[in-house]
Design a protein around this motif. Sequence first.
Motif, PDB file in Angstrom:
ATOM      1  N   ASN A   2       0.797  -1.220   0.000  1.00  8.81           N
ATOM      2  CA  ASN A   2       0.000   0.000   0.000  1.00  8.81           C
ATOM      3  C   ASN A   2       0.831   1.273   0.000  1.00  8.81           C
ATOM      4  N   ASN A   3       2.098   1.192   0.368  1.00 14.03           N
ATOM      5  CA  ASN A   3       2.949   2.373   0.359  1.00 14.03           C
ATOM      6  C   ASN A   3       3.862   2.420  -0.855  1.00 14.03           C
ATOM      7  N   SER A   4       3.696   1.490  -1.778  1.00 10.28           N
ATOM      8  CA  SER A   4       4.574   1.403  -2.937  1.00 10.28           C
ATOM      9  C   SER A   4       3.986   2.156  -4.117  1.00 10.28           C
ATOM     10  N   ILE A  15      -1.215  -3.953 -23.318  1.00 10.10           N
ATOM     11  CA  ILE A  15      -0.604  -4.629 -22.178  1.00 10.10           C
ATOM     12  C   ILE A  15      -0.329  -3.645 -21.055  1.00 10.10           C
ATOM     13  N   GLY A  16       0.125  -2.435 -21.399  1.00 10.99           N
ATOM     14  CA  GLY A  16       0.440  -1.445 -20.376  1.00 10.99           C
ATOM     15  C   GLY A  16      -0.759  -1.089 -19.524  1.00 10.99           C
ATOM     16  N   GLU A  17      -1.907  -0.958 -20.130  1.00 12.09           N
ATOM     17  CA  GLU A  17      -3.116  -0.656 -19.367  1.00 12.09           C
ATOM     18  C   GLU A  17      -3.422  -1.767 -18.375  1.00 12.09           C
ATOM     19  N   HIS A  18      -3.280  -3.011 -18.803  1.00  9.62           N
ATOM     20  CA  HIS A  18      -3.543  -4.137 -17.903  1.00  9.62           C
ATOM     21  C   HIS A  18      -2.501  -4.222 -16.787  1.00  9.62           C
ATOM     22  N   ILE A  19      -1.263  -3.880 -17.087  1.00 13.90           N
ATOM     23  CA  ILE A  19      -0.245  -3.848 -16.034  1.00 13.90           C
ATOM     24  C   ILE A  19      -0.622  -2.823 -14.972  1.00 13.90           C
ATOM     25  N   ALA A  20      -1.023  -1.636 -15.424  1.00 15.13           N
ATOM     26  CA  ALA A  20      -1.412  -0.590 -14.487  1.00 15.13           C
ATOM     27  C   ALA A  20      -2.590  -1.036 -13.629  1.00 15.13           C
ATOM     28  N   ARG A  21      -3.577  -1.654 -14.260  1.00 17.05           N
ATOM     29  CA  ARG A  21      -4.747  -2.129 -13.521  1.00 17.05           C
ATOM     30  C   ARG A  21      -4.364  -3.165 -12.463  1.00 17.05           C
ATOM     31  N   ALA A  26      -3.179  -4.626  -6.768  1.00 19.38           N
ATOM     32  CA  ALA A  26      -2.281  -5.185  -5.745  1.00 19.38           C
ATOM     33  C   ALA A  26      -1.983  -4.187  -4.634  1.00 19.38           C
ATOM     34  N   GLY A  27      -2.517  -2.968  -4.761  1.00 19.91           N
ATOM     35  CA  GLY A  27      -2.380  -1.993  -3.694  1.00 19.91           C
ATOM     36  C   GLY A  27      -1.374  -0.893  -3.943  1.00 19.91           C
ATOM     37  N   LEU A  28      -0.728  -0.894  -5.095  1.00 17.44           N
ATOM     38  CA  LEU A  28       0.245   0.144  -5.388  1.00 17.44           C
ATOM     39  C   LEU A  28      -0.446   1.402  -5.917  1.00 17.44           C
ATOM     40  N   THR A  29       0.167   2.535  -5.649  1.00 18.66           N
ATOM     41  CA  THR A  29      -0.215   3.761  -6.337  1.00 18.66           C
ATOM     42  C   THR A  29       0.475   3.741  -7.692  1.00 18.66           C
ATOM     43  N   GLY A  48      -9.500   3.981 -10.838  1.00 19.43           N
ATOM     44  CA  GLY A  48      -9.958   4.533  -9.570  1.00 19.43           C
ATOM     45  C   GLY A  48      -8.852   5.093  -8.702  1.00 19.43           C
ATOM     46  N   GLY A  49      -9.068   5.035  -7.394  1.00 15.61           N
ATOM     47  CA  GLY A  49      -8.276   5.766  -6.411  1.00 15.61           C
ATOM     48  C   GLY A  49      -6.777   5.580  -6.439  1.00 15.61           C
ATOM     49  N   ASN A  50      -6.279   4.403  -6.857  1.00 14.14           N
ATOM     50  CA  ASN A  50      -4.838   4.155  -6.818  1.00 14.14           C
ATOM     51  C   ASN A  50      -4.109   4.627  -8.072  1.00 14.14           C
ATOM     52  N   ALA A  51      -4.809   5.215  -9.008  1.00 17.14           N
ATOM     53  CA  ALA A  51      -4.202   5.603 -10.280  1.00 17.14           C
ATOM     54  C   ALA A  51      -3.980   7.107 -10.351  1.00 17.14           C
ATOM     55  N   ARG A  52      -2.883   7.492 -10.985  1.00 17.16           N
ATOM     56  CA  ARG A  52      -2.544   8.893 -11.188  1.00 17.16           C
ATOM     57  C   ARG A  52      -2.150   9.082 -12.657  1.00 17.16           C
ATOM     58  N   LEU A  53      -2.688  10.089 -13.303  1.00 13.73           N
ATOM     59  CA  LEU A  53      -2.330  10.356 -14.689  1.00 13.73           C
ATOM     60  C   LEU A  53      -0.968  11.041 -14.742  1.00 13.73           C
ATOM     61  N   LEU A  54      -0.098  10.551 -15.618  1.00 15.21           N
ATOM     62  CA  LEU A  54       1.208  11.160 -15.849  1.00 15.21           C
ATOM     63  C   LEU A  54       1.386  11.310 -17.353  1.00 15.21           C
ATOM     64  N   ILE A  55       1.279  12.533 -17.844  1.00 13.48           N
ATOM     65  CA  ILE A  55       1.488  12.770 -19.269  1.00 13.48           C
ATOM     66  C   ILE A  55       2.965  12.539 -19.561  1.00 13.48           C
ATOM     67  N   LEU A  56       3.255  11.572 -20.416  1.00 11.39           N
ATOM     68  CA  LEU A  56       4.644  11.191 -20.652  1.00 11.39           C
ATOM     69  C   LEU A  56       4.835  10.688 -22.070  1.00 11.39           C
ATOM     70  N   ASP A  57       5.679  11.392 -22.791  1.00 11.58           N
ATOM     71  CA  ASP A  57       6.121  10.968 -24.113  1.00 11.58           C
ATOM     72  C   ASP A  57       7.579  10.551 -23.966  1.00 11.58           C
ATOM     73  N   VAL A  58       7.859   9.281 -24.125  1.00  9.78           N
ATOM     74  CA  VAL A  58       9.208   8.771 -23.855  1.00  9.78           C
ATOM     75  C   VAL A  58      10.227   9.223 -24.894  1.00  9.78           C
ATOM     76  N   THR A  59       9.766   9.884 -25.944  1.00  7.65           N
ATOM     77  CA  THR A  59      10.692  10.406 -26.953  1.00  7.65           C
ATOM     78  C   THR A  59      10.928  11.909 -26.799  1.00  7.65           C
ATOM     79  N   ASP A  60      10.365  12.503 -25.754  1.00 13.77           N
ATOM     80  CA  ASP A  60      10.460  13.947 -25.569  1.00 13.77           C
ATOM     81  C   ASP A  60      11.176  14.266 -24.257  1.00 13.77           C
ATOM     82  N   ALA A  61      12.329  14.916 -24.345  1.00 10.51           N
ATOM     83  CA  ALA A  61      13.159  15.173 -23.167  1.00 10.51           C
ATOM     84  C   ALA A  61      12.437  16.039 -22.137  1.00 10.51           C
TER      85      ALA A  61
END
Length: 240
Positions: A2-4, A15-21, A26-29, A48-61
Motif C-alpha cells: 500500500n505504500n509502494s 498490455i500497459g493498461e492491464h499492467i497498471a490495472r 495489488a495496492g500500489l499507487t 480509480g483511487g490508486n491511479a494517477r495520470l502522468l502525461i509522458l512521451d518517452v521520446t520527448d526530453a
Amino acid sequence: MNNSTALVTGANKGIGEHIARQLAAAGLTVYVGSRDPERGRRVVEEIGGNARLLILDVTDAKSIAEAARRIETLDVLVNNAGIGTELAPASGTDLDSFRRTYETNVFGVVAVTNALLPALRRSPGPRIVNVSSGTGSLGWSDGQRPEISGPAAAGSGAAYRSSKAALNALTVFYAQELAADGFKVNALAPGLRRTDLNPRAAASGGDPAEAAAGAVRLALLPDDGPTGQFLSWDGATVPW
C-alpha cells in the motif's frame, strides 16, 4: 504494497493498461504514463483511487524531465511503451523507420530509466521491468516458436526485433550496474497479444491481461528474486 509506487509507460492501452490495472489492484499507487491525455484520463478514471495520470512521451526530453520532477520516490518502473508497425525485413526497411523504432523502444527506455533512477534509489526494493519481445530473441530466430513463426522466421520486422534485442542487452547492463543497490532489472517476453502494435498482433487471440500478469510478477519480485534475466510471461527463461 500500500505504500509502494509504480510507473507504467504506455499505460493508456494494451498490455500497459492491464499492467497498471493489476498493480493498482495489488495496492500500489500507479502512475499511468500516457502520451495521449484523454486516453490516459479514461484509464485513470476506470482504475480509480490508486491511479494517477502522468502525461509522458518517452521520446520527448521535456516530457520526461517533467515526469521525473513529479515523482519523488518510485518502487517500480515498467518500461512498456513501444512501437512496432514496420514489418519489413532489414533490406526493405529505410533508416528513418529504424530510427523511429529505436527512438521509442531503446532510447526512450534509457532516457526514462536514467531520469527516474534518483527516485528509484529512494526505494528499499527498486524494480525495473522492460517489456521486450520473444521476437527479439536470437535463440528463437530459427522459427520454432509461435512468436517467430511464419514470415517472422524469414527475418521480417527487423527494426522492431533488433530494437528489442538491444533492449535485452540494456536490461543486462542495468542489472549488473545496479545489483549492489538492491535493484532487480528484468526483461519480459509477453507473447503475441491482441493489441494494436501491428496487424499481426491485432489479429491474434492472445489475452493482454495474461502478459500483464507476467510483468506484475517481475515488478513485485522478492529480494531473492532473479535479476538480469529474460523471462516469458509464464515464468520460463527465454534465450537471449
